[in-house]
Design a protein around this motif. Structure first.
Motif, PDB file in Angstrom:
ATOM      1  N   PHE A  65       0.949  -1.284   0.230  1.00  0.00           N
ATOM      2  CA  PHE A  65       0.052   0.070  -0.186  1.00  0.00           C
ATOM      3  C   PHE A  65       1.001   1.238   0.017  1.00  0.00           C
ATOM      4  O   PHE A  65       2.108   1.109   0.377  1.00  0.00           O
ATOM      5  CB  PHE A  65      -1.040   0.109   1.092  1.00  0.00           C
ATOM      6  CG  PHE A  65      -1.791  -1.199   1.231  1.00  0.00           C
ATOM      7  CD1 PHE A  65      -3.142  -1.060   0.695  1.00  0.00           C
ATOM      8  CD2 PHE A  65      -1.884  -2.358   1.752  1.00  0.00           C
ATOM      9  CE1 PHE A  65      -3.997  -1.730   0.282  1.00  0.00           C
ATOM     10  CE2 PHE A  65      -2.544  -3.482   1.668  1.00  0.00           C
ATOM     11  CZ  PHE A  65      -3.592  -3.252   0.898  1.00  0.00           C
ATOM     12  N   ASP A  66       0.561   2.368  -0.440  1.00  0.00           N
ATOM     13  CA  ASP A  66       1.195   3.511  -0.586  1.00  0.00           C
ATOM     14  C   ASP A  66       1.848   4.043   0.663  1.00  0.00           C
ATOM     15  O   ASP A  66       2.809   4.572   0.598  1.00  0.00           O
ATOM     16  CB  ASP A  66       0.014   4.714  -1.081  1.00  0.00           C
ATOM     17  CG  ASP A  66      -0.377   4.581  -2.500  1.00  0.00           C
ATOM     18  OD1 ASP A  66       0.299   3.697  -3.157  1.00  0.00           O
ATOM     19  OD2 ASP A  66      -1.159   5.355  -3.012  1.00  0.00           O
ATOM     20  N   ASN A  67       1.251   3.850   1.922  1.00  0.00           N
ATOM     21  CA  ASN A  67       1.741   4.338   3.077  1.00  0.00           C
ATOM     22  C   ASN A  67       2.966   3.350   3.616  1.00  0.00           C
ATOM     23  O   ASN A  67       3.392   3.557   4.703  1.00  0.00           O
ATOM     24  CB  ASN A  67       0.473   4.561   4.096  1.00  0.00           C
ATOM     25  CG  ASN A  67      -0.062   3.424   4.583  1.00  0.00           C
ATOM     26  OD1 ASN A  67      -0.199   2.375   3.820  1.00  0.00           O
ATOM     27  ND2 ASN A  67      -0.522   3.231   5.679  1.00  0.00           N
ATOM     28  N   MET A  68       2.984   2.263   2.890  1.00  0.00           N
ATOM     29  CA  MET A  68       4.072   1.060   3.403  1.00  0.00           C
ATOM     30  C   MET A  68       5.496   1.455   2.893  1.00  0.00           C
ATOM     31  O   MET A  68       5.601   2.363   2.055  1.00  0.00           O
ATOM     32  CB  MET A  68       3.736  -0.089   3.016  1.00  0.00           C
ATOM     33  CG  MET A  68       2.320  -0.553   3.473  1.00  0.00           C
ATOM     34  SD  MET A  68       1.750  -2.157   3.024  1.00  0.00           S
ATOM     35  CE  MET A  68       3.081  -3.385   3.808  1.00  0.00           C
ATOM     36  N   ARG A  69       6.297   0.959   3.782  1.00  0.00           N
ATOM     37  CA  ARG A  69       7.961   1.259   3.121  1.00  0.00           C
ATOM     38  C   ARG A  69       8.784   0.106   3.435  1.00  0.00           C
ATOM     39  O   ARG A  69       8.408  -0.919   4.406  1.00  0.00           O
ATOM     40  CB  ARG A  69       8.640   2.303   3.676  1.00  0.00           C
ATOM     41  CG  ARG A  69       8.905   2.221   5.284  1.00  0.00           C
ATOM     42  CD  ARG A  69       9.696   3.501   5.738  1.00  0.00           C
ATOM     43  NE  ARG A  69      10.395   3.153   7.032  1.00  0.00           N
ATOM     44  CZ  ARG A  69      11.546   2.752   7.070  1.00  0.00           C
ATOM     45  NH1 ARG A  69      12.186   2.752   6.035  1.00  0.00           N
ATOM     46  NH2 ARG A  69      11.846   2.630   8.317  1.00  0.00           N
ATOM     47  N   VAL A  70       9.325  -0.443   2.314  1.00  0.00           N
ATOM     48  CA  VAL A  70      10.277  -1.677   2.607  1.00  0.00           C
ATOM     49  C   VAL A  70      11.416  -1.282   3.352  1.00  0.00           C
ATOM     50  O   VAL A  70      12.235  -0.245   3.344  1.00  0.00           O
ATOM     51  CB  VAL A  70      10.799  -1.985   1.084  1.00  0.00           C
ATOM     52  CG1 VAL A  70      11.745  -3.084   1.350  1.00  0.00           C
ATOM     53  CG2 VAL A  70       9.817  -2.470   0.320  1.00  0.00           C
ATOM     54  N   VAL A  71      11.620  -2.029   4.503  1.00  0.00           N
ATOM     55  CA  VAL A  71      12.690  -2.032   5.519  1.00  0.00           C
ATOM     56  C   VAL A  71      14.123  -2.675   5.025  1.00  0.00           C
ATOM     57  O   VAL A  71      14.972  -2.210   5.199  1.00  0.00           O
ATOM     58  CB  VAL A  71      12.128  -2.325   6.845  1.00  0.00           C
ATOM     59  CG1 VAL A  71      13.209  -2.118   7.823  1.00  0.00           C
ATOM     60  CG2 VAL A  71      11.098  -1.423   7.150  1.00  0.00           C
ATOM     61  N   SER A  72      13.714  -3.993   4.645  1.00  0.00           N
ATOM     62  CA  SER A  72      14.806  -4.770   4.316  1.00  0.00           C
ATOM     63  C   SER A  72      14.474  -5.799   3.351  1.00  0.00           C
ATOM     64  O   SER A  72      13.187  -6.078   2.910  1.00  0.00           O
ATOM     65  CB  SER A  72      15.627  -5.381   5.499  1.00  0.00           C
ATOM     66  OG  SER A  72      14.607  -6.279   6.140  1.00  0.00           O
ATOM     67  N   GLY A  73      15.223  -6.480   2.663  1.00  0.00           N
ATOM     68  CA  GLY A  73      14.923  -7.616   1.677  1.00  0.00           C
ATOM     69  C   GLY A  73      15.004  -7.171   0.206  1.00  0.00           C
ATOM     70  O   GLY A  73      15.209  -5.942   0.346  1.00  0.00           O
ATOM     71  N   HIS A  74      14.892  -7.866  -0.617  1.00  0.00           N
ATOM     72  CA  HIS A  74      14.883  -7.626  -1.938  1.00  0.00           C
ATOM     73  C   HIS A  74      13.688  -7.711  -2.854  1.00  0.00           C
ATOM     74  O   HIS A  74      13.390  -8.992  -2.919  1.00  0.00           O
ATOM     75  CB  HIS A  74      16.059  -8.227  -2.732  1.00  0.00           C
ATOM     76  CG  HIS A  74      17.407  -7.944  -2.204  1.00  0.00           C
ATOM     77  ND1 HIS A  74      18.006  -6.544  -2.254  1.00  0.00           N
ATOM     78  CD2 HIS A  74      18.010  -8.546  -1.175  1.00  0.00           C
ATOM     79  CE1 HIS A  74      19.138  -6.637  -1.569  1.00  0.00           C
ATOM     80  NE2 HIS A  74      19.330  -7.591  -0.715  1.00  0.00           N
ATOM     81  N   PRO A  75      12.796  -6.875  -2.908  1.00  0.00           N
ATOM     82  CA  PRO A  75      11.498  -7.131  -3.676  1.00  0.00           C
ATOM     83  C   PRO A  75      11.840  -7.767  -4.995  1.00  0.00           C
ATOM     84  O   PRO A  75      12.939  -7.371  -5.715  1.00  0.00           O
ATOM     85  CB  PRO A  75      10.699  -5.816  -3.549  1.00  0.00           C
ATOM     86  CG  PRO A  75      11.369  -5.065  -2.688  1.00  0.00           C
ATOM     87  CD  PRO A  75      12.786  -5.567  -2.682  1.00  0.00           C
ATOM     88  N   ARG A  76      10.817  -8.487  -5.769  1.00  0.00           N
ATOM     89  CA  ARG A  76      11.279  -8.877  -7.166  1.00  0.00           C
ATOM     90  C   ARG A  76      11.307  -7.680  -7.969  1.00  0.00           C
ATOM     91  O   ARG A  76      10.921  -6.557  -7.831  1.00  0.00           O
ATOM     92  CB  ARG A  76       9.867  -9.490  -7.375  1.00  0.00           C
ATOM     93  CG  ARG A  76       9.428 -10.808  -6.750  1.00  0.00           C
ATOM     94  CD  ARG A  76       8.162 -11.529  -7.124  1.00  0.00           C
ATOM     95  NE  ARG A  76       7.967 -11.388  -8.629  1.00  0.00           N
ATOM     96  CZ  ARG A  76       7.738 -12.429  -9.282  1.00  0.00           C
ATOM     97  NH1 ARG A  76       7.601 -13.684  -8.922  1.00  0.00           N
ATOM     98  NH2 ARG A  76       7.715 -12.346 -10.629  1.00  0.00           N
ATOM     99  N   HIS A  77      11.885  -7.827  -9.164  1.00  0.00           N
ATOM    100  CA  HIS A  77      12.022  -6.965 -10.093  1.00  0.00           C
ATOM    101  C   HIS A  77      10.466  -6.262 -10.748  1.00  0.00           C
ATOM    102  O   HIS A  77      10.648  -5.327 -10.919  1.00  0.00           O
ATOM    103  CB  HIS A  77      12.741  -7.331 -11.598  1.00  0.00           C
ATOM    104  CG  HIS A  77      12.116  -8.451 -12.256  1.00  0.00           C
ATOM    105  ND1 HIS A  77      11.798  -9.745 -11.923  1.00  0.00           N
ATOM    106  CD2 HIS A  77      11.378  -8.033 -13.468  1.00  0.00           C
ATOM    107  CE1 HIS A  77      10.881 -10.193 -12.676  1.00  0.00           C
ATOM    108  NE2 HIS A  77      10.655  -9.367 -13.661  1.00  0.00           N
ATOM    109  N   ASP A  78       9.409  -6.933 -10.609  1.00  0.00           N
ATOM    110  CA  ASP A  78       8.463  -6.392 -10.978  1.00  0.00           C
ATOM    111  C   ASP A  78       7.378  -6.278  -9.835  1.00  0.00           C
ATOM    112  O   ASP A  78       6.073  -6.463 -10.012  1.00  0.00           O
ATOM    113  CB  ASP A  78       7.832  -7.473 -12.137  1.00  0.00           C
ATOM    114  CG  ASP A  78       7.738  -8.752 -11.436  1.00  0.00           C
ATOM    115  OD1 ASP A  78       7.954  -9.278 -10.482  1.00  0.00           O
ATOM    116  OD2 ASP A  78       6.919  -9.773 -12.004  1.00  0.00           O
ATOM    117  N   ALA A  79       7.910  -6.091  -8.689  1.00  0.00           N
ATOM    118  CA  ALA A  79       6.981  -6.058  -7.546  1.00  0.00           C
ATOM    119  C   ALA A  79       5.906  -4.849  -7.490  1.00  0.00           C
ATOM    120  O   ALA A  79       4.775  -5.091  -7.185  1.00  0.00           O
ATOM    121  CB  ALA A  79       8.065  -5.772  -6.110  1.00  0.00           C
TER     122      ALA A  79
END
Length: 184
Positions: A65-79
């Protein structure tokens, strides 16, 4: 998926979400005025009622969701594209989850007694089908949230497990060609 709901410095709630793919996300809450975190009400309602297309089933499936942020890890290239597709496909389910989580939240936060009637009325805003849950399921959902609310009040933290079986599936790309190209 493991979700930790913790009281943030602002007095609101911060949910830290550890997905099965190794990505860790943060979801801030906007619920300083409530004793019971609204996002915790979502997680409990969606898990106890078996909802795959709600907020947390969508997140488990790769939705962000728009208000979320990635803290760690590697999202997919097409996430980002997959998330957009998933959230669009779950639009109605997300609406149902929002209404039902609100009903369950109010039942615990304000000790409302009209929970079953409100749950049925909320369902009726989305569907003419019979209400898919029993009175016992709704009452049990309220009881689980009430129990976790006590824990949250005492410790400022709740660790919550999201079952893999409630992970929303990403819809296939429409019009995408599959398979190998023919040889010339």
């Amino acid at each position: 998926m493991l979700i930790t709901f913790a009281r943030a410095l602002s007095g609101s709630t911060l949910a830290t979400i550890r997905r099965g793919d190794g990505v860790v996300l943060e979801l801030p809450g906007y619920d300083r005025k409530f004793r019971v975190p609204h996002d915790l009400a979502h997680a409990v309602t969606e898990r106890e009622l078996g909802m795959t297309g709600g907020v947390f089933g969508s997140i488990a499936g790769g939705g962000v969701f728009d208000n979320m942020r990635v803290v760690s890890g590697h999202p997919r290239h097409d996430a980002a594209e997959r998330s957009k597709r998933l959230l669009a496909a779950n639009k109605v389910s997300l609406g149902i989850a929002e209404l039902l989580a609100g009903v369950v939240h109010d039942a615990v936060e304000h000790e409302e007694k009209s929970t079953l009637e409100r749950a049925r009325r909320s369902w009726g805003m989305f569907s003419t089908d019979p209400f898919p849950w029993t009175d016992q399921q709704i009452e049990a959902t309220v009881a689980v949230l009430a129990e976790l609310a006590v824990e949250y009040q005492a410790t400022g933290k709740v660790v919550f497990t999201w079952p893999d079986r409630l992970t929303s599936q990403v819809p296939a790309l429409s019009g995408a060609k599959r398979g190998r190209r023919g040889r010339i």
